[in-house]
Write a protein that holds these residues in place. Structure first.
Motif, PDB file in Angstrom:
ATOM      1  N   ALA A  93      -4.454   1.474  13.975  1.00  0.00           N
ATOM      2  CA  ALA A  93      -3.368   0.478  13.906  1.00  0.00           C
ATOM      3  C   ALA A  93      -3.753  -0.811  13.733  1.00  0.00           C
ATOM      4  O   ALA A  93      -3.336  -1.450  13.976  1.00  0.00           O
ATOM      5  CB  ALA A  93      -2.297   1.309  14.416  1.00  0.00           C
ATOM      6  N   HIS A  94      -4.494  -0.839  14.642  1.00  0.00           N
ATOM      7  CA  HIS A  94      -4.921  -2.374  15.353  1.00  0.00           C
ATOM      8  C   HIS A  94      -5.577  -2.883  14.253  1.00  0.00           C
ATOM      9  O   HIS A  94      -4.962  -3.987  13.871  1.00  0.00           O
ATOM     10  CB  HIS A  94      -5.614  -2.374  16.591  1.00  0.00           C
ATOM     11  N   GLY A  95      -6.750  -1.940  13.606  1.00  0.00           N
ATOM     12  CA  GLY A  95      -7.585  -2.322  12.652  1.00  0.00           C
ATOM     13  C   GLY A  95      -6.733  -2.836  11.067  1.00  0.00           C
ATOM     14  O   GLY A  95      -6.073  -4.186  10.626  1.00  0.00           O
ATOM     15  N   ASP A  96      -5.413  -1.988  10.917  1.00  0.00           N
ATOM     16  CA  ASP A  96      -4.118  -2.377   9.735  1.00  0.00           C
ATOM     17  C   ASP A  96      -3.673  -3.701  10.464  1.00  0.00           C
ATOM     18  O   ASP A  96      -3.258  -4.968   9.480  1.00  0.00           O
ATOM     19  CB  ASP A  96      -3.378  -1.126   9.978  1.00  0.00           C
ATOM     20  N   ALA A  97      -3.404  -3.926  11.554  1.00  0.00           N
ATOM     21  CA  ALA A  97      -2.893  -4.561  12.306  1.00  0.00           C
ATOM     22  C   ALA A  97      -3.420  -6.265  11.640  1.00  0.00           C
ATOM     23  O   ALA A  97      -2.372  -7.350  11.611  1.00  0.00           O
ATOM     24  CB  ALA A  97      -2.073  -4.743  13.137  1.00  0.00           C
ATOM     25  N   ALA A  98      -4.381  -6.191  12.683  1.00  0.00           N
ATOM     26  CA  ALA A  98      -5.264  -7.621  11.799  1.00  0.00           C
ATOM     27  C   ALA A  98      -5.127  -7.690  10.217  1.00  0.00           C
ATOM     28  O   ALA A  98      -5.325  -9.018   9.979  1.00  0.00           O
ATOM     29  CB  ALA A  98      -6.389  -6.964  12.603  1.00  0.00           C
ATOM     30  N   LEU A  99      -5.506  -6.741   9.325  1.00  0.00           N
ATOM     31  CA  LEU A  99      -6.382  -6.768   8.048  1.00  0.00           C
ATOM     32  C   LEU A  99      -4.480  -7.154   7.357  1.00  0.00           C
ATOM     33  O   LEU A  99      -4.557  -8.030   6.547  1.00  0.00           O
ATOM     34  CB  LEU A  99      -6.142  -5.810   7.210  1.00  0.00           C
ATOM     35  N   ASP A 100      -2.875  -7.130   7.469  1.00  0.00           N
ATOM     36  CA  ASP A 100      -1.552  -7.355   7.459  1.00  0.00           C
ATOM     37  C   ASP A 100      -1.320  -9.061   8.215  1.00  0.00           C
ATOM     38  O   ASP A 100      -0.483  -9.449   6.755  1.00  0.00           O
ATOM     39  CB  ASP A 100      -1.243  -6.543   7.870  1.00  0.00           C
ATOM     40  N   ALA A 101      -1.947  -8.773   8.672  1.00  0.00           N
ATOM     41  CA  ALA A 101      -1.648 -10.549   9.623  1.00  0.00           C
ATOM     42  C   ALA A 101      -2.389 -11.756   8.668  1.00  0.00           C
ATOM     43  O   ALA A 101      -1.769 -12.007   7.952  1.00  0.00           O
ATOM     44  CB  ALA A 101      -2.123 -10.807  10.757  1.00  0.00           C
TER      45      ALA A 101
ATOM     46  N   ALA B  62     -19.085   5.476  10.907  1.00  0.00           N
ATOM     47  CA  ALA B  62     -18.934   4.884   9.260  1.00  0.00           C
ATOM     48  C   ALA B  62     -17.341   5.324   8.544  1.00  0.00           C
ATOM     49  O   ALA B  62     -16.949   5.118   8.208  1.00  0.00           O
ATOM     50  CB  ALA B  62     -20.111   5.822   8.711  1.00  0.00           C
ATOM     51  N   ALA B  63     -16.427   6.121   9.170  1.00  0.00           N
ATOM     52  CA  ALA B  63     -15.938   6.823   8.442  1.00  0.00           C
ATOM     53  C   ALA B  63     -14.398   5.588   8.343  1.00  0.00           C
ATOM     54  O   ALA B  63     -13.724   4.896   7.506  1.00  0.00           O
ATOM     55  CB  ALA B  63     -14.760   7.910   8.912  1.00  0.00           C
ATOM     56  N   GLU B  64     -13.687   5.533   9.612  1.00  0.00           N
ATOM     57  CA  GLU B  64     -13.052   4.103  10.103  1.00  0.00           C
ATOM     58  C   GLU B  64     -13.500   2.800   8.844  1.00  0.00           C
ATOM     59  O   GLU B  64     -12.513   2.711   8.624  1.00  0.00           O
ATOM     60  CB  GLU B  64     -13.197   4.107  11.468  1.00  0.00           C
ATOM     61  N   LEU B  65     -14.926   2.261   8.977  1.00  0.00           N
ATOM     62  CA  LEU B  65     -15.202   1.453   8.169  1.00  0.00           C
ATOM     63  C   LEU B  65     -14.481   1.772   6.731  1.00  0.00           C
ATOM     64  O   LEU B  65     -14.355   1.257   6.421  1.00  0.00           O
ATOM     65  CB  LEU B  65     -16.981   0.837   8.706  1.00  0.00           C
ATOM     66  N   ALA B  66     -15.160   2.569   6.325  1.00  0.00           N
ATOM     67  CA  ALA B  66     -14.543   3.177   4.528  1.00  0.00           C
ATOM     68  C   ALA B  66     -13.338   3.513   5.017  1.00  0.00           C
ATOM     69  O   ALA B  66     -12.930   2.818   3.485  1.00  0.00           O
ATOM     70  CB  ALA B  66     -15.184   5.004   4.322  1.00  0.00           C
ATOM     71  N   ARG B  67     -12.858   3.970   5.533  1.00  0.00           N
ATOM     72  CA  ARG B  67     -11.055   3.613   5.833  1.00  0.00           C
ATOM     73  C   ARG B  67     -10.357   2.059   5.674  1.00  0.00           C
ATOM     74  O   ARG B  67      -9.522   1.683   4.679  1.00  0.00           O
ATOM     75  CB  ARG B  67     -10.576   4.457   6.927  1.00  0.00           C
ATOM     76  N   MET B  68     -11.520   1.855   6.672  1.00  0.00           N
ATOM     77  CA  MET B  68     -10.703   0.094   6.026  1.00  0.00           C
ATOM     78  C   MET B  68     -11.478  -0.279   4.827  1.00  0.00           C
ATOM     79  O   MET B  68     -10.492  -1.807   4.377  1.00  0.00           O
ATOM     80  CB  MET B  68     -11.054  -0.009   7.541  1.00  0.00           C
ATOM     81  N   ARG B  69     -12.084  -0.406   4.206  1.00  0.00           N
ATOM     82  CA  ARG B  69     -12.434  -0.536   2.889  1.00  0.00           C
ATOM     83  C   ARG B  69     -11.813  -0.131   1.719  1.00  0.00           C
ATOM     84  O   ARG B  69     -11.650  -1.148   1.108  1.00  0.00           O
ATOM     85  CB  ARG B  69     -13.976   0.016   2.930  1.00  0.00           C
ATOM     86  N   ASP B  70     -10.860   0.698   1.989  1.00  0.00           N
ATOM     87  CA  ASP B  70     -10.101   1.479   1.085  1.00  0.00           C
ATOM     88  C   ASP B  70      -9.124   0.668   1.493  1.00  0.00           C
ATOM     89  O   ASP B  70      -8.479  -0.121  -0.256  1.00  0.00           O
ATOM     90  CB  ASP B  70      -9.970   2.869   1.420  1.00  0.00           C
ATOM     91  N   ARG B  71      -8.402  -0.486   2.437  1.00  0.00           N
ATOM     92  CA  ARG B  71      -7.177  -1.426   2.250  1.00  0.00           C
ATOM     93  C   ARG B  71      -7.858  -2.115   1.766  1.00  0.00           C
ATOM     94  O   ARG B  71      -6.592  -2.917   1.790  1.00  0.00           O
ATOM     95  CB  ARG B  71      -7.337  -0.906   4.003  1.00  0.00           C
TER      96      ARG B  71
END
Length: 439
Positions: free
Chosen positions: A129-137, A160-169
């Motif tokens: 959720a922290h990574g999502d918030a930064a990208l949303d900002a 790798a898994a979280e990096l891939a998840r953020m890449r999907d976003r």
């Protein structure tokens, strides 16, 4: 018919165009379509640049915007204090909404001072959720941003898994917000973990950025670049942040690999990382880039970073009996076109060149701190400051006009930022008047 930026002094940072004492820039469909002393564009909206300097937007290749609500708090910290205070005490208290408001505040501040492109090195990613918030900002800001996901800064585990998840976003590479990977690197983890992080980034088509510096007298963590080079982890998609104290052969390795270096002159000096390596990097055959790093320690504008980089290198050259190794033009290029190339964006921003997207900054040249302008690049380096930034365009859209950001509710953002700061400070048990440092 587009927008015609008319009658300004053009500092194109494109050797084929040069500087125009009086010139026009035509913007159509978000891109620069013409640059000349006179451009005829009937029907175009005219943006009067009379009495202004027109230059490409600044490019900051490394900044931790999530820390913006604690501006100035680290003014007296060394690097040894920064880690325990910012990452040991404050960062664990950040909620996702704190990351969002800090990132938005920091990104808008940068845009306000003419930084149209910024790599946001986000290492406050303790939960998804922290990574999502930064990208949303970053998406809420009209600036051009590279979301650099700080891969697992709080863990030694696989990312790798979280990096891939953020890449999907953040899947695209042609929008205003793109993505990169921030490595833990060989000074924070093992070389095997670093290799795994690089492999994960490469599989996702991401550029990588990694902090590396060696303090004088250090007995551990030496030769990080040699370690990466020996394992084939350096190439033209790699940016090394800081680079203080690297050996000459390590700088040569970076040059041979086509890697870039991001220098944060104000933070490196204030925190005791060592002399900024601007001149040594340039001598090794690498065009340096510039960054603010963090606003708890340093001002958030590129004018200050450029001025410090030039002044310190001149002082070092003089102290060692060398002729000056930098000019004001060099440093302006570091902060624009060289930064764009280092981020893989050289084909779309960094200079006022037909075909590139229109990321432009208009500075008031009639302001008494700059007037009269005799040597435009020299004037910017010697006397430039955020108060001169009248107008900013990103991809042809006007995002600041008449000294004010367009379409931004700053009063509401300030209130959110103050609430965030107050909550974190109270939870950490620290005063905000500088009377006692956090640790």
């Amino acid at each position: 018919m587009g927008t015609l930026v008319r009658g300004g002094t053009i500092i194109s940072v494109d050797p084929a165009i040069g500087d125009l004492p009086r010139g026009d820039v035509l913007v159509e469909d978000g891109r620069i379509s013409a640059v000349a002393e006179r451009v005829d564009a009937p029907g175009a909206d005219v943006l009067d640049a009379t009495g202004m300097l027109v230059l490409p937007g600044f490019v900051d290749t490394h900044r931790h915007t999530w820390q913006a609500v604690f501006r100035g708090l680290a003014a007296d910290w060394t690097f040894a204090r920064y880690g325990p205070a910012m990452h040991g005490l404050l960062r664990p208290l950040y909620r996702p909404e704190d990351v969002l408001v800090g990132t938005l505040l920091g990104r808008l501040e940068a845009l306000h001072s003419g930084v149209t492109t910024l790599l946001d090195w986000c290492h406050c990613t303790d939960t998804p959720a922290h990574g999502d918030a930064a990208l949303d900002a970053l998406r809420q800001s009209p600036g051009r941003s590279v979301f650099c996901y700080g891969a697992g800064i709080a863990t030694d585990g696989p990312v790798a898994a979280e990096l891939a998840r953020m890449r999907d976003r953040c899947p695209g590479d042609d929008g205003l917000v793109t993505m990169a990977a921030g490595l833990r690197g060989p000074q924070r983890t093992t070389i095997e973990t670093t290799a795994a992080d690089v492999a994960a980034a490469r599989d996702l088509g991401l550029r990588v950025s990694v902090h590396a510096h060696v303090r004088a007298g250090a007995t551990t963590g030496r030769r990080p670049i040699a370690a990466m080079g020996e394992h084939g982890l350096l190439d033209d998609r790699t940016t090394i942040v800081h680079g203080n104290g690297l050996d000459d052969d390590e700088l040569a390795m970076l040059a041979d690999a086509g890697s870039s270096v991001s220098i944060s002159p104000d933070v490196e000096l204030k925190m005791g990382l060592g002399w900024p390596e601007t001149g040594r990097v340039l001598a090794a055959g690498i065009r340096p880039t510039l960054s603010v790093d963090n606003c708890p320690t340093a001002g958030g504008d590129m004018f200050s970073a450029m001025r410090t980089a030039l002044g310190v290198q001149r002082g070092l050259d003089t102290a060692h009996g060398r002729p000056p190794s930098l000019t004001s033009r060099d440093v302006l290029e570091f902060a624009t076109v060289d930064g764009a190339r280092a981020l893989g964006l050289g084909d779309r921003t960094g200079s006022i060149t037909p075909g590139k997207q229109a990321d432009l900054v208009l500075l008031r040249a009639d302001d008494l701190t700059l007037f009269p302008v005799n040597h435009p690049a020299g004037a910017i380096l010697s006397a430039g400051h955020p108060g001169l930034v009248d107008t900013v365009l990103v991809a042809g859209e006007i995002v600041k006009r008449g000294g004010a950001l367009v379409g931004v509710d700053l009063e509401e953002l300030r209130e959110r930022a103050l609430r965030s700061r107050a909550r974190i400070a109270a939870a950490a048990g620290i005063p905000l008047d500088g009377s006692r440092l956090p640790v």
